[in-house]
Design an enzyme around this catalytic site. Sequence first.
Site, short mmCIF file in Angstrom:
data_model
loop_
_atom_site.label_atom_id
_atom_site.label_comp_id
_atom_site.label_asym_id
_atom_site.label_seq_id
_atom_site.Cartn_x
_atom_site.Cartn_y
_atom_site.Cartn_z
CG ASP A 159 1.25 -13.92 14.76
OD1 ASP A 159 0.01 -14.03 14.76
OD2 ASP A 159 1.83 -12.88 15.12
CG ASN A 216 -6.12 -11.83 21.76
OD1 ASN A 216 -5.73 -10.98 20.96
ND2 ASN A 216 -6.17 -11.59 23.06
CE1 TYR A 217 -6.98 -13.96 16.63
CE2 TYR A 217 -4.71 -13.84 15.87
CZ TYR A 217 -5.97 -13.31 15.95
OH TYR A 217 -6.25 -12.10 15.33
N GLY A 244 -3.97 -11.51 4.21
CA GLY A 244 -4.18 -11.64 5.64
C GLY A 244 -5.10 -10.59 6.21
CG HIS A 268 -2.37 -8.81 18.02
ND1 HIS A 268 -1.78 -8.76 16.76
CD2 HIS A 268 -2.72 -7.53 18.30
CE1 HIS A 268 -1.78 -7.51 16.32
NE2 HIS A 268 -2.35 -6.75 17.24
CG ASP A 324 -4.92 4.19 -3.47
OD1 ASP A 324 -5.58 3.41 -2.75
OD2 ASP A 324 -5.09 5.43 -3.47
NE ARG A 354 -1.96 -1.65 3.55
CZ ARG A 354 -2.37 -1.73 4.82
NH1 ARG A 354 -3.56 -1.26 5.16
NH2 ARG A 354 -1.58 -2.25 5.74
CE LYS A 395 -8.57 3.15 1.71
NZ LYS A 395 -8.47 4.20 2.76
#
Length: 377
Positions: free
Chosen positions: A166, A140-141, A94, A137, A71, A49, A73
């Site tokens: 991760d 948490n997983y 992702g 993150h 871009d 990006r 968008k």
Amino acid sequence: MSSTPSTAGSAATGPLHGVRILEFAGLGPAPFCGMLLSDLGAQVLRIARPNNPMQSFDAILDRGRVTLTLDLKQSHGVEVCRALSKSADALIEGFRPGVMEKLGLGPDLLLGENPKLVYGRMTGWGQHGPNAHTAGHDINYIALSGALHSIGSSAKPTPPLNLVGDFGGGALYLAMGVLAALLNARSTGVGQVIDCAMTDGVASLMSMMFAMRGMGQWRDERHANLLDGGAPFYDTYRCADDKWICVGALERPFFAVLLEKLAIPSGEYPNHWDPGCWPEMRARFERIFASKPQAHWCSLLEDTDACFAPVCSMSEAISHPHNVARGTFTQHSGVIQPAPAPRFSRTPSSIQKSSEVDAQTLREWRVPDDLISRLLP
């Protein structure tokens, strides 16, 4: 006979040479998956990006790519991505569920234009489920999957870096899924979508522990089991110089070597897997290992079957003789980093050259000339 990986920023030589992967830049597990596929020889074209500088800790994860800044968008950026996806063997992204669809780059559309496309989706919670659209993150997983509860001291759970969620349950499962789907697409001519959720991958990684639990051999408490530091013959110990060593003498023959080297009569522990003897054994090991510096224990145990190793810092790991002999670490782009893994006897892996996209690369991906002229005036 294995081959040492090449790390000079070379052209692709690995087993995935000729495979084209379109990667949408993100953080953590998706870039790591792209790095693995690139190290294995795939041509990975990374969509970045604009005005989004690469985070410094992603410098190694982003190695070996051709990067195109777009871009998404803007309709032109989406048009270029659609053109690229028509020549891609696989795509990895992702983002949260639904983001690619909103951009006009969802799997239904892209597989309609390229039926052989393998579309890999990396998320923490998965593409559906009550948590699918919420932030999270690694910590948490792995918590939701039962892994975090099992790791740490008896006092509290301890996050094991972000290796388990991760990279282990996420990136490695995505890479495996992409390779499996590529094999299937080559034999059937039909691609598919891979829903790679870290919660699923981490649960899969816990398979052996769930098996032990099902057999009544795993307790739902930390530092109380065979592989979580509860067993004194599978734990870490502080030495006289405040450095650490570890032992992992699970099997009886290896435990016997450890006892012999520590001058402990083997008959004192006829069944070392019996938790009843663990408190006394642990206290004994702690006293013994605390009596000498780490170097003493390395000299005594490192070349034996006692299942021993020093606990190395990252700096120490880089210079350890075993890692030096294997070329486990390398210097690339001025940064010491892990070399590609695993090793291949005929098609050695390598760190490919990183570069910005050029017109020739886009032509190889069969992007129409009018799009190239608008993209690279």
